[in-house]
Enzyme design. Structure first.
Site, PDB file in Angstrom:
ATOM      1  N   ASP A 186      13.523  -0.109  53.135  1.00  0.00           N
ATOM      2  CA  ASP A 186      12.966  -1.450  53.546  1.00  0.00           C
ATOM      3  C   ASP A 186      14.130  -2.451  52.427  1.00  0.00           C
ATOM      4  OD1 ASP A 186      10.606  -0.245  54.770  1.00  0.00           O
ATOM      5  OD2 ASP A 186      10.723  -2.463  55.770  1.00  0.00           O
ATOM      6  N   GLN A 212       2.338   4.872  61.543  1.00  0.00           N
ATOM      7  CA  GLN A 212       3.661   4.805  62.200  1.00  0.00           C
ATOM      8  C   GLN A 212       4.040   6.000  62.519  1.00  0.00           C
ATOM      9  OE1 GLN A 212       2.669   2.856  59.724  1.00  0.00           O
ATOM     10  NE2 GLN A 212       3.634   0.650  59.752  1.00  0.00           N
ATOM     11  N   ARG A 231       9.029  -3.324  64.629  1.00  0.00           N
ATOM     12  CA  ARG A 231       9.070  -3.210  63.195  1.00  0.00           C
ATOM     13  C   ARG A 231      10.071  -2.409  62.533  1.00  0.00           C
ATOM     14  NH1 ARG A 231       9.052   1.581  63.381  1.00  0.00           N
ATOM     15  NH2 ARG A 231       8.515   1.924  61.403  1.00  0.00           N
ATOM     16  N   GLY A 232      10.041  -1.979  61.214  1.00  0.00           N
ATOM     17  CA  GLY A 232      11.113  -0.996  60.735  1.00  0.00           C
ATOM     18  C   GLY A 232      12.454  -1.964  60.599  1.00  0.00           C
ATOM     19  N   ALA A 233      13.024  -1.856  59.099  1.00  0.00           N
ATOM     20  CA  ALA A 233      13.739  -3.044  58.681  1.00  0.00           C
ATOM     21  C   ALA A 233      14.945  -3.086  59.377  1.00  0.00           C
ATOM     22  CB  ALA A 233      14.219  -2.230  57.302  1.00  0.00           C
ATOM     23  N   ARG A 243       8.171 -11.700  57.545  1.00  0.00           N
ATOM     24  CA  ARG A 243       7.812 -10.499  56.332  1.00  0.00           C
ATOM     25  C   ARG A 243       8.588 -10.650  55.293  1.00  0.00           C
ATOM     26  NH1 ARG A 243       6.968  -4.546  59.343  1.00  0.00           N
ATOM     27  NH2 ARG A 243       5.514  -4.402  57.423  1.00  0.00           N
ATOM     28  N   ASN A 277      10.003   1.653  50.392  1.00  0.00           N
ATOM     29  CA  ASN A 277       9.890   2.151  51.624  1.00  0.00           C
ATOM     30  C   ASN A 277       8.100   2.263  51.996  1.00  0.00           C
ATOM     31  OD1 ASN A 277      10.703   3.095  54.056  1.00  0.00           O
ATOM     32  ND2 ASN A 277       9.678   5.066  53.724  1.00  0.00           N
ATOM     33  N   LYS A 278       7.775   2.482  52.989  1.00  0.00           N
ATOM     34  CA  LYS A 278       6.425   2.439  53.643  1.00  0.00           C
ATOM     35  C   LYS A 278       5.626   3.097  52.506  1.00  0.00           C
ATOM     36  CE  LYS A 278       5.004   1.212  56.264  1.00  0.00           C
ATOM     37  NZ  LYS A 278       4.280  -0.453  56.080  1.00  0.00           N
TER      38      LYS A 278
HETATM   39  O1  MRU Z   1       5.869  -1.880  58.234  1.00  0.00           O
HETATM   40  P1  MRU Z   1       6.906  -1.283  58.958  1.00  0.00           P
HETATM   41  O2  MRU Z   1       6.381   0.017  59.943  1.00  0.00           O
HETATM   42  O3  MRU Z   1       8.172  -2.022  59.203  1.00  0.00           O
HETATM   43  O4  MRU Z   1       7.499   0.025  57.859  1.00  0.00           O
HETATM   44  C1  MRU Z   1       8.836   0.510  58.202  1.00  0.00           C
HETATM   45  C2  MRU Z   1       9.333   1.462  57.141  1.00  0.00           C
HETATM   46  O5  MRU Z   1       8.754   1.452  56.111  1.00  0.00           O
HETATM   47  C3  MRU Z   1      10.508   2.312  57.536  1.00  0.00           C
HETATM   48  O6  MRU Z   1      10.476   3.144  56.970  1.00  0.00           O
HETATM   49  C4  MRU Z   1      11.991   1.133  56.849  1.00  0.00           C
HETATM   50  O7  MRU Z   1      11.755   0.063  57.464  1.00  0.00           O
HETATM   51  C5  MRU Z   1      12.924   1.873  57.493  1.00  0.00           C
HETATM   52  S1  MRU Z   1      13.366   1.770  58.996  1.00  0.00           S
HETATM   53  C6  MRU Z   1      14.768   2.386  59.374  1.00  0.00           C
END
Ligand code: MRU
Length: 364
Positions: free
Chosen positions: A248, A207, A55-57, A100, A258-259
């Protein structure tokens, strides 16, 4: 290029001509267990993205690119006829694009793979599949370089000493390299800054607690974990001098998804006069979204809120609100740190220029 930025591997292509795999640390198990998934089928990679094993963009984009390559490399090894190559490529691109909805890096990587496949039309299936694999490796390498450049541009923005709050995980676990927001912190520590990282727990999937706190421990970055509802009090106590988060998807006007909870942190920062930074590669900028209004927000299952690691914590059947992301309005953002510098309000001009710079750099 050395693709293992840390002591662990977020996602990797395992090159074995007869038995290719996509390997990734299973983030669902961290920090209790450090185990790796070896995906031999593209659907396993897609499922890993859906279920947040990866996970993470930026990491999602890299995993999707590897997944597409895996599908074609495997099919060609099993004798895929040339005339079926494009149809399979199209269905694999669709499979990964549907995993996603919010992180635009995923769609950016899928489009890179589509263009790569289109460029190789007319070549043998073997050449075309290898070309896709090489493109996925390039996407990974470029992200490593982006993270380092983001760190270099972002570190000088942080104070020489003090507390920096981050939300969710925008670290090495979320990218191909040292991370975006956490990458800025890593670069700042490397400059000798005396910082303390405050890690928001990040409900519902933790996370921050599970991943960012783990990364800080792995690297020896001094860190303190707090639950999300403690951030306001921490700021009032004067412990936070800056906040930095990942993104994201960043709209053309600077609004940044973002999250979930990032918006709240940004409001708290505004009230307490603390600079709130977003750190992300230009692959996270979506110029097609004029503002945050157009960014699709993923809604995830109710059980992520009603259960904590399998234990029920709410009455059965209760209604649940579970958006995975929120949008931080540009007005609350002090700067957007990309690999091409720091975009400042009113953002549009800087973001346009940085995306163009990135496209030009890739053309060579
Ligand atoms: O749902 P996730 O864990 O994929 O969400 C991730 C985030 O919100 C991160 O902050 C974002 O993707 C940036 S990652 C460098």
């Amino acid at each position: 290029m050395q693709r293992k930025a840390q002591s662990f591997e977020t996602v990797a292509w395992v090159d074995d001509a007869t038995h290719p795999r996509v390997r990734m640390i299973d983030q669902r198990l961290l920090p209790v267990e450090t185990a790796y998934l070896a995906c031999e089928e593209p659907e396993e990679v897609a499922e890993a993205i859906r279920t947040l094993a990866v996970r993470g963009a930026p990491a999602i984009g890299i995993a999707a690119a590897y997944g597409v390559a895996l599908a074609l490399v495997r099919a060609v090894a099993q004798g895929l006829p040339a005339e079926q190559f494009d149809a399979l490529l199209t269905s694999e691109l669709q499979r990964f694009a549907a995993t996603r909805p919010t992180a635009v890096n995923l769609f950016w990587a899928v489009e890179r793979m589509r263009l790569c496949g289109a460029r190789s039309a007319g070549q043998t299936p073997m050449h075309r599949a290898r070309g896709l694999r090489d493109e996925a490796l390039r996407i990974h390498d470029e992200d490593i370089a982006c993270c380092l450049a983001i760190g270099a541009h972002g570190a000088p923005l942080l104070p020489d000493a003090g507390g920096v709050l981050t939300h969710c995980n925008a670290g090495a676990l979320a990218t191909g390299g040292q991370g975006t927001a956490v990458g800025v912190l890593r670069s700042a520590f490397a400059l000798g800054k005396h910082l303390h990282v405050y890690v928001d727990e990040t409900r519902p999937l933790l996370q921050g607690a599970r991943l960012t706190a783990w990364e800080c421990a792995q690297d020896g970055m001094p860190a303190t974990l707090l639950t999300d509802n403690m951030a306001a009090h921490l700021m009032k106590l004067g412990k936070v001098q800056a906040a930095v988060v990942g993104a994201d998807r960043i709209a053309r006007n600077g609004d940044s998804a973002n999250k979930i909870g990032s918006y709240g942190v940004a409001i708290l920062c505004k009230y307490h006069n603390i600079p709130f930074y977003v750190a992300a590669p230009t692959t996270t900028v979506d110029l097609a979204c004029a503002s945050g209004e157009q960014i699709p927000i993923e809604e995830r299952s109710a059980s992520e809120v009603t259960h904590l690691r399998g234990v029920q914590i709410a009455p059965a059947g209760v209604g649940v609100f579970n958006p995975a992301f929120d949008v931080v309005p540009a007005a609350l953002i002090a700067g957007i740190i990309t690999e091409h510098g720091v975009a400042r309000a009113p953002f549009t001009q800087d973001l346009d220029a940085m995306v163009a710079q990135a496209a030009a750099a890739r053309a060579f």
